[in-house]
Design a protein around this motif. Sequence first.
Motif, short mmCIF file in Angstrom:
data_model
loop_
_atom_site.label_atom_id
_atom_site.label_comp_id
_atom_site.label_asym_id
_atom_site.label_seq_id
_atom_site.Cartn_x
_atom_site.Cartn_y
_atom_site.Cartn_z
N UNK A 52 0.83 -1.21 0.00
CA UNK A 52 0.00 0.00 0.00
C UNK A 52 0.86 1.26 0.00
N UNK A 53 1.92 1.27 0.80
CA UNK A 53 2.81 2.43 0.82
C UNK A 53 3.48 2.64 -0.53
N UNK A 54 3.86 1.52 -1.18
CA UNK A 54 4.48 1.64 -2.50
C UNK A 54 3.50 2.23 -3.50
N UNK A 55 2.26 1.77 -3.51
CA UNK A 55 1.26 2.31 -4.44
C UNK A 55 0.94 3.77 -4.13
N UNK A 56 0.94 4.13 -2.87
CA UNK A 56 0.74 5.54 -2.52
C UNK A 56 1.82 6.42 -3.14
N UNK A 57 3.08 5.99 -3.00
CA UNK A 57 4.17 6.75 -3.60
C UNK A 57 4.06 6.78 -5.11
N UNK A 58 3.70 5.64 -5.68
CA UNK A 58 3.60 5.54 -7.14
C UNK A 58 2.51 6.44 -7.68
N UNK A 59 1.36 6.48 -7.03
CA UNK A 59 0.25 7.29 -7.51
C UNK A 59 0.53 8.78 -7.38
N UNK A 60 1.43 9.13 -6.50
CA UNK A 60 1.80 10.54 -6.38
C UNK A 60 2.72 11.00 -7.50
#
Length: 211
Positions: A52-60
């Motif tokens: 989830x943290x990785x996808x948060x960074x990616x979506x930003x």
Amino acid sequence: MLAESYRVLQVPFGTDMPQVRHAYRRLVLQYHPDRNREAGAQEMFLRVQAAYEYLQRFHNVVPVTAYATAGAASASQPKPQPVSDWDRYQYVYDPPADPKEYNAWAAVARERARKQKEKDHAAYIRATLAMKKKWWYPVARYGSYGVLLFGVLVGASFISIPIFFLLNGYFKPSLMGIITVPMGLKIVQVMLAFRVDIRKHFGEDLPETVS
């Protein structure tokens, strides 16, 4: 790591963040250590967190729809930030086939082992301090020391048998009694190891509280 993050969160590749967030909350409740005591639940909980943290960074950085739809990416869109070695190899336990990637994988493996060792030690401290508060703790501890004392006395008696015969003038029996000396030494050796186990198991070197 991008595809793996979607797979861990059990959503299709390219799912937008509101649905990702919904899946994340559902899985966190399912695998949270306070709610799920099954083997592997804690590791899955950490994997869900990392995904989830990785996808948060990616979506930003890059809209997922640009990757979910063929040909939608353009040169004007910002490129995703480089993925760290930790993100790439955190859950990779077999060495990579490419020798150039081995050093990065090995560094992550060492760091993973260090973190796991710290977690295991912290869990040992918590469990031991909780055990110290049980009513049966002093009974078990001093009972173990009773066994230790008995074992040391038995070992010492085996060692002293030939000395006893020799001091009483029984020369031949004292020679025969020499065979009991190695047995006595072995018993004492076992008791010394048992002493170390007692100290560790009963947390004698631990403080009463953890800061």
